[in-house]
Design an enzyme around this catalytic site. Structure first.
Site, PDB file in Angstrom:
ATOM      1  N   GLU A 139      -0.837   6.944   2.829  1.00 58.50           N
ATOM      2  CA  GLU A 139      -0.585   5.768   3.658  1.00 58.50           C
ATOM      3  C   GLU A 139      -1.776   4.841   3.482  1.00 58.50           C
ATOM      4  O   GLU A 139      -2.856   5.080   4.034  1.00 58.50           O
ATOM      5  CB  GLU A 139      -0.407   6.180   5.130  1.00 58.50           C
ATOM      6  CG  GLU A 139       0.803   7.078   5.383  1.00 58.50           C
ATOM      7  CD  GLU A 139       2.123   6.391   5.086  1.00 58.50           C
ATOM      8  OE1 GLU A 139       2.146   5.137   4.982  1.00 58.50           O
ATOM      9  OE2 GLU A 139       3.136   7.093   4.942  1.00 58.50           O
ATOM     10  N   CYS A 191      -3.604  -1.470   9.550  1.00 58.48           N
ATOM     11  CA  CYS A 191      -3.148  -1.493   8.156  1.00 58.48           C
ATOM     12  C   CYS A 191      -1.913  -2.352   7.960  1.00 58.48           C
ATOM     13  O   CYS A 191      -1.697  -2.896   6.877  1.00 58.48           O
ATOM     14  CB  CYS A 191      -2.898  -0.070   7.655  1.00 58.48           C
ATOM     15  SG  CYS A 191      -1.627   0.825   8.563  1.00 58.48           S
ATOM     16  N   GLU A 235      -7.956  -6.873   1.163  1.00 63.40           N
ATOM     17  CA  GLU A 235      -7.370  -6.744   2.492  1.00 63.40           C
ATOM     18  C   GLU A 235      -8.442  -7.081   3.524  1.00 63.40           C
ATOM     19  O   GLU A 235      -9.558  -6.560   3.466  1.00 63.40           O
ATOM     20  CB  GLU A 235      -6.858  -5.318   2.703  1.00 63.40           C
ATOM     21  CG  GLU A 235      -6.163  -5.115   4.041  1.00 63.40           C
ATOM     22  CD  GLU A 235      -5.634  -3.697   4.228  1.00 63.40           C
ATOM     23  OE1 GLU A 235      -4.977  -3.447   5.247  1.00 63.40           O
ATOM     24  OE2 GLU A 235      -5.908  -2.848   3.350  1.00 63.40           O
TER      25      GLU A 235
END
Length: 454
Positions: free
Chosen positions: A207, A241, A329
Site C-alpha cells: 500500500e 496517502c 508526493e
C-alpha cells in the site's frame, strides 16, 4: 527475529488458527483491549502528533472497529467452502474451493495513521487465520511503544506479536521467511520490501502512494466540492496517502475557486487546540515541505512554526507540472492549483506520470465523469467526494502500478491473507475409458465433442 518467526510457524502448524471460533475470540479480545485502553492510546498519539480524541477515533480506531465487527459477523461466510460447477469431462464429480490461511504474516505499518495502518491489516490477517508479527513505524514512538506493550502482554507471541525498532529491526525481519508480507509506506521502501520478499517467493501486498489529483470540471458544484476537498486535503495536516495531492481546475473557475477555498480554510480554523489539526511528524519532513513551497505562488497561508512542527494550510496558485511541488508526493498541508483549458490536455499530463493511488472527480456532467473514469488508471477514488471511499469496506482498497500491489478492507482483506485451494472430488462408482490408452480416433471424437470443439 528468527526465533520469533519460527515460534509463529510452530503455532500456525498447530492448527489453532484454523478454528473460526478461535479467530473470532482473538479479534474480540483485540477490540476489548483497544476500548479499555482508549485514554492511554489517545494520550500516546497526542504526544506524537497532537491528534485529538475525536480524530483519533474517527480516523484511526473507528475503521478498525468496523473491520473487526464485520469480520466477526461474516467470517463463517467468507471462510465457507464454495461449490463450483464441474465440467462434463470430469463426470461424475463435484468441485469446490476452500479458503485457507497463508501462514505466518508480517505487517509493516506506516507512521501517518499509526493505529489504523498497523491494526487494520492485522485484523484481516487474523480473520483469515494467520499468525501476525506487527512492525509499527518507529517515528511516532509513543504509539509504537504502547501498541507493543498492550499487544505483547495480551497475546501469545506465537500468534500475535509487536516488534519495535527502525531500519535494523525491519531488515532483520525481512530476512526471515514469511508466508505473507503486508507493507504500508513509501514507494522507495516498498521496492526494498518487494526485493526482500522475492528471495523467499513470499506474496506481498504493498500500500504505497503517489500524486493523487482532484479534477474539477466546468459544471462542478464548487461550494460543496471545495468543502469536501479542503476537509480531505488538510485532514491529518495532509499526511494522508489518499489525500488530494493537487487540483486541476478550468482557468475560468480559478478566482472563484481560490476565494471559496480560502474561506473554507478560514472557517475550519485549523489548529491542534481546536482538535482538527496535527503536527508534521518530524523536523526532516518540515524541512522537506518547506523546500516545496514557492513563496511567489502562495495565494493563502504559509505560516510555519518550525519549533512546534506546525505548517498551516497553504494554497498555491499558477502552479505548473514543472514546479518543485509537483515532483514528488507532497504528504503535507500544501495544495497546488493547476489551471487547464482542455480536459484532454490534463488527461494526457496525468497519463505521463505514475498511476496515482487515488483520483477525485468533481463534475455534474455524466459524460465527462465516464470519460475520466474510463481513461485514467488509479487505485480508487470518488466522484464529488474525496477520501471517503476508504470508509466503505465493500470497496477493495489498494493501488495500481507504482501506487501499490493488492488490496484489502472487508472481504478483500480476508482474501489478501488467504489461499483459495481448488478441489475436484471424483466419485468411484463410474470411470470412463476415454482418457486411457489405447487411444483411438473414436475416443478423440468423443473428447472433442465433450469439449465443444467440432
Amino acid at each position: 527475529m528468527k526465533e520469533l518467526s519460527e515460534k509463529q510457524r510452530v503455532f500456525f502448524n498447530s492448527n489453532q488458527t484454523k478454528d473460526l471460533s478461535f479467530r473470532i475470540k482473538q479479534l474480540q479480545r483485540l477490540k476489548t483491549l483497544l476500548l479499555s485502553n482508549q485514554n492511554r492510546l489517545n494520550e500516546a498519539i497526542y504526544a506524537d502528533f497532537g491528534k485529538s480524541p475525536f480524530e483519533t477515533f474517527t480516523n484511526e480506531f473507528g475503521l478498525v472497529f468496523l473491520d473487526i465487527d464485520e469480520a466477526c459477523s461474516k467470517l463463517k461466510q467468507w471462510a465457507k467452502r464454495k461449490r463450483v460447477r464441474t465440467n462434463w469431462i470430469n463426470f461424475p464429480a463435484k468441485s469446490y474451493i476452500i479458503p485457507e490461511p497463508l501462514g505466518v504474516s508480517l505487517v509493516i505499518g506506516a507512521w501517518n495513521y499509526p493505529y489504523q495502518l498497523s491494526l487494520a491489516p492485522s485484523v484481516a490477517a487474523i480473520a483469515a487465520g494467520n499468525t501476525v508479527i506487527l512492525k509499527p513505524s518507529e517515528l511516532p514512538s509513543n504509539t509504537s511503544k504502547l501498541l507493543a506493550e498492550l499487544i505483547n502482554n495480551s497475546f501469545d507471541p506465537g500468534f500475535f506479536h509487536v516488534v519495535e525498532g527502525g531500519i535494523d529491526q525491519t531488515t532483520a525481519l525481512l530476512a526471515q521467511r514469511f508466508d505473507k508480507i503486508f507493507f504500508t509506506g513509501s514507494t522507495n521502501v516498498g521496492r526494498i520490501v518487494y526485493q526482500a520478499a522475492a528471495k523467499h517467493l513470499t506474496p506481498v501486498t504493498l500500500e504505497l502512494g503517489g500524486k493523487s489529483p482532484a479534477i474539477f470540471t466546468e459544471n462542478a458544484k464548487l461550494s460543496i466540492g471545495i468543502k469536501r476537498l479542503i476537509w480531505a486535503k488538510f485532514l491529518n495536516a495532509g499526511q494522508t496517502c489518499i489525500a488530494p495531492d493537487y487540483v486541476l481546475l478550468p482557468l475560468s473557475m480559478k478566482d472563484e475557486f481560490l476565494q471559496l477555498a480560502k474561506k473554507e480554510i478560514e472557517q475550519a480554523s485549523y489548529s491542534i487546540e481546536n482538535g482538527n489539526y496535527v503536527r508534521i511528524i518530524n523536523d526532516k519532513n518540515v524541512e522537506r515541505l518547506k523546500s516545496l513551497i514557492d513563496q511567489n505562488k502562495v495565494y493563502f497561508g504559509g505560516e510555519i512554526m518550525e519549533e512546534k512542527r506546525i505548517i498551516h494550510p497553504i494554497l498555491m496558485q499558477d502552479v505548473t507540472f514543472d514546479d518543485a511541488v509537483m515532483q514528488e508526493e507532497i504528504f503535507g498541508p500544501i495544495l497546488p492549483i493547476i489551471t487547464y483549458e482542455s480536459l484532454d490536455e490534463i488527461i494526457s499530463e496525468i497519463k505521463k506520470r505514475e498511476k496515482p493511488l487515488s483520483c477525485y472527480i468533481f463534475t455534474g456532467d455524466s459524460a465527462v465523469k465516464n470519460k475520466l473514469l474510463s481513461e485514467l488508471s488509479f487505485g480508487g477514488g470518488a466522484v464529488n467526494e474525496a477520501i471517503m471511499h476508504i470508509s466503505n469496506s465493500r470497496l477493495p482498497f489498494g493501488g495500481v502500478g507504482q501506487s501499490g500491489v493488492g488490496s484489502y478492507h472487508g472481504e478483500a482483506g480476508f482474501r489478501t491473507f488467504s489461499h483459495y485451494k481448488s478441489i475436484l472430488e471424483k466419485a468411484t462408482w463410474f470411470e470412463t475409458k476415454l482418457k486411457y490408452s489405447p487411444y483411438s480416433e473414436k475416443k478423440l471424437q468423443w473428447i472433442r465433442r465433450f469439449m465443444g470443439i467440432s
